[in-house]
Design a protein around this motif. Sequence first.
Motif, PDB file in Angstrom:
ATOM      1  N   THR A  33      80.807  87.052  67.449  1.00  0.00           N
ATOM      2  CA  THR A  33      80.730  85.654  66.203  1.00  0.00           C
ATOM      3  C   THR A  33      78.881  85.671  66.343  1.00  0.00           C
ATOM      4  N   ASP A  34      78.498  84.616  65.546  1.00  0.00           N
ATOM      5  CA  ASP A  34      77.148  84.965  64.926  1.00  0.00           C
ATOM      6  C   ASP A  34      76.562  84.394  66.093  1.00  0.00           C
ATOM      7  N   VAL A  35      75.006  84.965  66.625  1.00  0.00           N
ATOM      8  CA  VAL A  35      73.910  84.955  68.353  1.00  0.00           C
ATOM      9  C   VAL A  35      73.622  83.263  68.282  1.00  0.00           C
ATOM     10  N   SER A  36      73.328  82.570  67.672  1.00  0.00           N
ATOM     11  CA  SER A  36      73.527  81.002  68.201  1.00  0.00           C
ATOM     12  C   SER A  36      74.599  80.678  69.297  1.00  0.00           C
ATOM     13  N   HIS A  37      75.690  81.100  69.133  1.00  0.00           N
ATOM     14  CA  HIS A  37      76.940  80.810  70.546  1.00  0.00           C
ATOM     15  C   HIS A  37      76.687  81.992  71.757  1.00  0.00           C
ATOM     16  N   VAL A  38      75.970  83.062  72.233  1.00  0.00           N
ATOM     17  CA  VAL A  38      75.355  83.383  72.667  1.00  0.00           C
ATOM     18  C   VAL A  38      74.341  83.798  73.199  1.00  0.00           C
ATOM     19  N   LYS A  39      74.681  83.672  74.858  1.00  0.00           N
ATOM     20  CA  LYS A  39      73.547  83.968  75.366  1.00  0.00           C
ATOM     21  C   LYS A  39      72.887  85.098  76.384  1.00  0.00           C
ATOM     22  N   LYS A  40      74.047  86.010  76.083  1.00  0.00           N
ATOM     23  CA  LYS A  40      73.114  87.678  76.430  1.00  0.00           C
ATOM     24  C   LYS A  40      74.225  88.333  75.899  1.00  0.00           C
TER      25      LYS A  40
ATOM     26  N   VAL B 173      98.237  92.721  61.440  1.00  0.00           N
ATOM     27  CA  VAL B 173      97.663  93.950  62.205  1.00  0.00           C
ATOM     28  C   VAL B 173      98.565  93.428  63.923  1.00  0.00           C
ATOM     29  N   ASP B 174      99.812  93.970  64.249  1.00  0.00           N
ATOM     30  CA  ASP B 174      99.731  93.753  65.269  1.00  0.00           C
ATOM     31  C   ASP B 174      99.355  94.405  66.651  1.00  0.00           C
ATOM     32  N   VAL B 175      97.712  93.665  67.222  1.00  0.00           N
ATOM     33  CA  VAL B 175      96.577  94.216  68.175  1.00  0.00           C
ATOM     34  C   VAL B 175      97.702  94.352  69.141  1.00  0.00           C
ATOM     35  N   SER B 176      97.014  95.759  70.338  1.00  0.00           N
ATOM     36  CA  SER B 176      97.314  96.087  71.301  1.00  0.00           C
ATOM     37  C   SER B 176      95.947  95.614  72.044  1.00  0.00           C
ATOM     38  N   LEU B 177      95.113  95.946  72.058  1.00  0.00           N
ATOM     39  CA  LEU B 177      93.556  95.796  72.742  1.00  0.00           C
ATOM     40  C   LEU B 177      92.112  95.163  71.744  1.00  0.00           C
ATOM     41  N   VAL B 178      91.606  94.458  72.783  1.00  0.00           N
ATOM     42  CA  VAL B 178      90.908  94.066  71.787  1.00  0.00           C
ATOM     43  C   VAL B 178      89.281  93.703  72.461  1.00  0.00           C
ATOM     44  N   PHE B 179      88.101  94.455  71.344  1.00  0.00           N
ATOM     45  CA  PHE B 179      86.907  94.724  71.856  1.00  0.00           C
ATOM     46  C   PHE B 179      86.358  93.287  71.679  1.00  0.00           C
ATOM     47  N   MET B 180      86.049  92.688  72.359  1.00  0.00           N
ATOM     48  CA  MET B 180      85.136  90.644  72.264  1.00  0.00           C
ATOM     49  C   MET B 180      83.714  91.501  71.931  1.00  0.00           C
ATOM     50  N   LEU B 181      82.596  90.921  71.410  1.00  0.00           N
ATOM     51  CA  LEU B 181      81.525  91.095  71.165  1.00  0.00           C
ATOM     52  C   LEU B 181      81.159  89.660  71.676  1.00  0.00           C
ATOM     53  N   ALA B 182      79.583  90.212  72.491  1.00  0.00           N
ATOM     54  CA  ALA B 182      78.319  88.921  72.263  1.00  0.00           C
ATOM     55  C   ALA B 182      77.862  89.761  72.517  1.00  0.00           C
ATOM     56  N   VAL B 183      76.715  88.433  70.846  1.00  0.00           N
ATOM     57  CA  VAL B 183      75.864  90.027  70.411  1.00  0.00           C
ATOM     58  C   VAL B 183      74.741  88.923  70.289  1.00  0.00           C
TER      59      VAL B 183
ATOM     60  N   GLN C  77      79.790 100.742  65.496  1.00  0.00           N
ATOM     61  CA  GLN C  77      79.474 101.472  65.132  1.00  0.00           C
ATOM     62  C   GLN C  77      80.400 102.636  66.385  1.00  0.00           C
ATOM     63  N   ARG C  78      79.650 102.304  67.523  1.00  0.00           N
ATOM     64  CA  ARG C  78      79.647 102.861  69.214  1.00  0.00           C
ATOM     65  C   ARG C  78      81.199 103.395  69.337  1.00  0.00           C
ATOM     66  N   ILE C  79      81.679 102.043  69.332  1.00  0.00           N
ATOM     67  CA  ILE C  79      83.474 101.574  69.779  1.00  0.00           C
ATOM     68  C   ILE C  79      84.494 102.112  68.505  1.00  0.00           C
ATOM     69  N   VAL C  80      83.850 101.891  67.556  1.00  0.00           N
ATOM     70  CA  VAL C  80      85.008 103.444  66.118  1.00  0.00           C
ATOM     71  C   VAL C  80      85.145 104.763  66.631  1.00  0.00           C
ATOM     72  N   THR C  81      83.790 104.576  67.140  1.00  0.00           N
ATOM     73  CA  THR C  81      84.261 106.098  67.231  1.00  0.00           C
ATOM     74  C   THR C  81      85.000 106.864  68.513  1.00  0.00           C
TER      75      THR C  81
ATOM     76  N   ASP D 274      71.148  89.928  69.294  1.00  0.00           N
ATOM     77  CA  ASP D 274      70.926  91.357  68.524  1.00  0.00           C
ATOM     78  C   ASP D 274      70.908  91.370  67.548  1.00  0.00           C
ATOM     79  N   PRO D 275      71.368  91.062  65.985  1.00  0.00           N
ATOM     80  CA  PRO D 275      72.032  91.173  64.992  1.00  0.00           C
ATOM     81  C   PRO D 275      72.255  92.372  64.014  1.00  0.00           C
ATOM     82  N   LYS D 276      70.816  93.467  64.383  1.00  0.00           N
ATOM     83  CA  LYS D 276      70.451  94.319  64.194  1.00  0.00           C
ATOM     84  C   LYS D 276      71.716  95.546  65.199  1.00  0.00           C
ATOM     85  N   ALA D 277      71.852  94.926  66.585  1.00  0.00           N
ATOM     86  CA  ALA D 277      72.294  96.224  67.498  1.00  0.00           C
ATOM     87  C   ALA D 277      73.547  95.387  67.249  1.00  0.00           C
ATOM     88  N   HIS D 278      74.066  94.619  66.257  1.00  0.00           N
ATOM     89  CA  HIS D 278      75.710  94.255  66.532  1.00  0.00           C
ATOM     90  C   HIS D 278      76.289  95.234  65.914  1.00  0.00           C
TER      91      HIS D 278
END
Length: 154
Positions: free
Chosen positions: A68-75, A98-108, A119-123, A110-114
Amino acid sequence: MIWEELTEPLILPSVEAQTSTDVMSEVGGRLIQEGYAKSTYIDALVAREAEYPTGLDIDGVGIAIPHTDVSHVKKAGLAIARLNNHVRFIQMGTEDPVDVSLVFMLAVVDPKAHLELLQRIVTVIQDRKVLETLLECTDARAVIETIRAKEESL
């Protein structure tokens, strides 16, 4: 490197959930509890997921990458959850489930770093063997080591 950002408290190797909202509450709750996200984080995740789905089918394995948006993240942080049962998400860019088995949840923070993190996760998850190993991991250290080994081989 993703593995350098992972901490054991943010790895959930056995999550019981019936819906995508349950997943976001459980995993998002851990990010809040550990000081990565604000109390508004879960509601913001649910709202964003409804508008911009994050499900992916990677070689027959369902993955979701809610954030989600960076405004909801502390670090900055990354939580990873292995779901005990498949949970239906909507596939990114479609209306298809899509039936999901694995979740990668981001706390971002820096919008650019997101985008770089995505990309690194997908790789990492494009490797079927890595996905299968992550789905079998029963403890946080094994998840971190699996991702570390993959990233170091790139």
